[in-house]
Design a protein around this motif. Structure first.
Motif, PDB file in Angstrom:
ATOM      1  N   HIS A 216     -20.266  -2.459 -11.476  1.00  0.00           N
ATOM      2  CA  HIS A 216     -20.431  -2.769 -13.058  1.00  0.00           C
ATOM      3  C   HIS A 216     -21.327  -3.895 -13.399  1.00  0.00           C
ATOM      4  O   HIS A 216     -21.455  -4.286 -14.538  1.00  0.00           O
ATOM      5  CB  HIS A 216     -18.879  -3.452 -13.522  1.00  0.00           C
ATOM      6  N   TRP A 217     -22.172  -4.335 -12.445  1.00  0.00           N
ATOM      7  CA  TRP A 217     -22.860  -5.308 -12.578  1.00  0.00           C
ATOM      8  C   TRP A 217     -24.428  -4.726 -12.375  1.00  0.00           C
ATOM      9  O   TRP A 217     -25.669  -5.565 -12.927  1.00  0.00           O
ATOM     10  CB  TRP A 217     -22.814  -6.723 -11.825  1.00  0.00           C
ATOM     11  N   SER A 218     -24.737  -3.754 -11.538  1.00  0.00           N
ATOM     12  CA  SER A 218     -26.146  -3.363 -11.202  1.00  0.00           C
ATOM     13  C   SER A 218     -26.074  -1.880 -10.989  1.00  0.00           C
ATOM     14  O   SER A 218     -25.035  -1.245 -10.628  1.00  0.00           O
ATOM     15  CB  SER A 218     -26.839  -4.056  -9.929  1.00  0.00           C
ATOM     16  N   ASP A 219     -27.146  -1.151 -11.186  1.00  0.00           N
ATOM     17  CA  ASP A 219     -27.478   0.128 -11.191  1.00  0.00           C
ATOM     18  C   ASP A 219     -28.087   0.639  -9.995  1.00  0.00           C
ATOM     19  O   ASP A 219     -28.405   1.616  -9.555  1.00  0.00           O
ATOM     20  CB  ASP A 219     -27.972   0.897 -12.199  1.00  0.00           C
ATOM     21  N   ARG A 271     -22.047  -2.785 -16.914  1.00  0.00           N
ATOM     22  CA  ARG A 271     -22.383  -1.380 -16.966  1.00  0.00           C
ATOM     23  C   ARG A 271     -21.280  -0.711 -16.632  1.00  0.00           C
ATOM     24  O   ARG A 271     -20.136  -1.093 -15.841  1.00  0.00           O
ATOM     25  CB  ARG A 271     -23.357  -1.249 -15.353  1.00  0.00           C
ATOM     26  N   ARG A 276     -18.062  -1.876 -22.464  1.00  0.00           N
ATOM     27  CA  ARG A 276     -19.491  -0.883 -22.913  1.00  0.00           C
ATOM     28  C   ARG A 276     -19.213   0.286 -23.338  1.00  0.00           C
ATOM     29  O   ARG A 276     -19.879   0.976 -24.283  1.00  0.00           O
ATOM     30  CB  ARG A 276     -20.278  -0.845 -21.341  1.00  0.00           C
TER      31      ARG A 276
END
Length: 282
Positions: A216-219, A271, A276
């Motif tokens: 949820h913080w980086s792709d 993310r 979101r």
């Protein structure tokens, strides 16, 4: 507030527990990220139950020796993973069903062995005991981290390729099975190394919850690894503070803290979070 945050670490055993948990927080979450990537998140749960008979046998023959219980746990965990894979290939069944059968048998056998020895405390083995993190346990946790990180760096590229496209890896003779086996060994080592402070039922929480929250913080894979390590370190510190001040076992306290960070990430992360999805143009 300062006393609440700092007083726990004025004690030597709490500092040892913190050092060990931080070592585990650096080594275990990257493995958790790969477990999520490979859709093997529940494999960690299977292994944490599978190591219990080995830990029990080591304790029966050598007492509460960290090394004896650790070696027994590693052997038992690898045996559960390898035997389940072999049975799946020989019988044509699904590997997850074989793993379920193996880990249920291993858990029952471990509990029965420990319960038969009145000198062993089942609660401490299942949920951990921060008082048990002596210098030997600390060196063991730091040693596992020292082994895990360089080995993971060496197998990083083939492991990523084998996770994303195992068919291509097999077609190019990439020895995907070898990288998978090395990866499982690293997972078992991290699960076993954390059982002293976190317990056999909780040691995998510090591996998986930060890894699940990191998406949820980086792709990117590297970004998720960095975030998962940060979240695990915060969980270790916060969980030990909670354990000391509220008087609950360290293992559940650390896992509850990691779970709280996961819920926060799930609700408000940048993310694929609930926030979101509710406000896609925010």
């Amino acid at each position: 507030m300062l006393n609440f945050l700092l007083e726990p670490f004025t004690l030597g055993f709490m500092r040892r527990a913190l050092a060990g948990c931080l070592a585990l927080s650096i080594a275990a979450p990257p493995l958790g990220v790969f477990l999520v990537l490979r859709r093997m998140s529940l494999m960690s749960d299977v292994l944490q139950h599978g190591v219990l008979p080995g830990i029990a046998i080591g304790a029966i023959f050598a007492g509460l020796s960290v090394w004896a219980m650790g070696i027994g746990g590693v052997v038992a965990g690898l045996a559960v993973a390898v035997v389940a894979g072999w049975l799946a290939r020989r019988t044509g069944g699904r590997e997850d069903s074989q793993l379920a059968g193996m880990y249920l048998l291993a858990l029952a056998a471990g509990v029965a062995l420990i319960s038969s020895q009145h000198s062993l405390d089942l609660t401490h083995l299942l949920f951990g005991n921060v008082l048990a993190v002596d210098d030997t346990a600390l060196f063991g946790m730091a040693g596992v981290a020292t082994i895990t990180l360089p080995v993971l760096a060496l197998i990083w590229r083939p492991l990523v390729l084998e996770s994303l496209d195992p068919g291509f890896m097999a077609a190019t003779s990439g020895k995907g099975g070898l990288w998978h086996l090395i990866f499982l060994v690293l997972v078992v080592l991290c699960v076993v190394s954390g059982f002293v402070a976190l317990g056999t039922l909780m040691s995998v929480g510090l591996m998986m919850l930060p890894a699940i929250a990191a998406r949820h913080w980086s792709d990117s894979l590297a970004g998720q690894v960095r975030v998962s390590v940060l979240l695990a370190c915060l969980s270790s510190v916060g969980g030990l503070i909670l354990s000391y001040n509220v008087d609950i076992p360290a293992g559940p306290a650390i896992v509850l803290t990691a779970g709280g960070l996961w819920l926060l990430s799930l609700v408000a992360g940048p993310r694929a979070s609930l926030w979101r999805q509710a406000m896609p143009h925010a």
